[in-house]
Structures are given as structure tokens and as C-alpha cells.
Design a protein around this motif. Structure first.
Motif: not given
Length: 142
Positions: A120-142
Motif C-alpha cells: 500500500r505504501y509503494d508510492g511513498m516508501r523511500p528507496p531501499s538499498f536492495f532496490d539498486h542492483e548496481d550497489l548489490n553487485k559490490l557485495n556491500l552487505t555483511m
């Protein structure tokens, strides 16, 4: 809230028995005064005690600085320990309030994080870290 009824100059509050520390403390005070008077009369008025000096003057044992020194040091010792105990209780309460506020902060943050996960909150939710595939390729998570 405690309702206080107004009286003439607050005398009804002065003579109130329920919840008053005056009556609880006066019983102990009267007992200690009676104990003191019994010791005073027994110790300083008996004729066979050494309550007269060589000139025939009546003296009290508390006139000597050693007697007063013992009383003052023992009372000071008790007051310092009592104040230290109150100081420790104060800082224990401060730590408990800090712990309490920390737990409430954790609870509100978890509520805020999981609140926005509904579709229900898709339109107003702030962007998540996992929404950016280019950042996920850098393996920044623990």
C-alpha cells in the motif's frame, strides 16, 4: 491527583495523621528523648559518679572534646554513608531510564521499518538499498 482541602493557614494539613511523616518520626524522637533523659539522670545526678571536679563544680562528660569528637565523627560517618546510598540510587534510576528509553527507541524504529513494507505504501516508501542492483553487485552487505 491528591485533593487538598483548604483550611485556615494550612493547619488541617499540619495536623493530618494519615500520610504524614511527622507522626511517624515523632514516635522515634520521643523514645530517643526519653532514652537520653534516663541516661542523663542516671549518669550525671548520682552522687557516687565522678561528676564533680576538684573545685566542686558539676561537669558533664560531653564537655570534653574527645566525647564530642566521637559523637560528631560517628554521626558524620552515618550521614556520609546515607548520602552515598541515595546518590547510588539516583544513578541507578538514571541508568534504568536510559535503558527504558533505548528499548522504546528500538521498538519505534522497528515499527517504522516494518510499517512501510506493505504494498500500500509503494508510492511513498523511500528507496531501499536492495532496490539498486548496481550497489548489490559490490557485495556491500555483511
Amino acid at each position: 491527583m491528591i485533593d487538598y482541602f483548604k483550611g485556615i493557614y494550612g493547619l488541617n494539613l499540619l495536623f493530618r495523621v494519615h500520610g504524614s511523616a511527622l507522626y511517624k518520626g515523632s514516635l522515634v524522637g520521643i523514645i530517643s528523648v526519653l532514652f537520653f533523659l534516663a541516661i542523663q539522670l542516671q549518669w550525671n545526678t548520682s552522687g557516687n559518679r565522678r561528676d564533680m571536679d576538684e573545685n566542686g563544680n558539676h561537669y558533664d562528660d560531653l564537655d570534653h572534646p574527645y566525647g564530642v569528637g566521637v559523637l560528631v565523627s560517628s554521626v558524620s560517618f552515618l550521614i556520609v554513608f546515607r548520602a552515598n546510598y541515595g546518590y547510588q540510587r539516583f544513578w541507578e534510576a538514571c541508568g534504568a531510564v536510559n535503558h527504558f528509553m533505548s528499548k522504546w527507541m528500538d521498538a519505534t524504529q522497528h515499527t517504522a521499518v516494518f510499517h512501510m513494507q506493505n504494498s500500500r505504501y509503494d508510492g511513498m516508501r523511500p528507496p531501499s538499498f536492495f532496490d539498486h542492483e548496481d550497489l548489490n553487485k559490490l557485495n556491500l552487505t555483511m
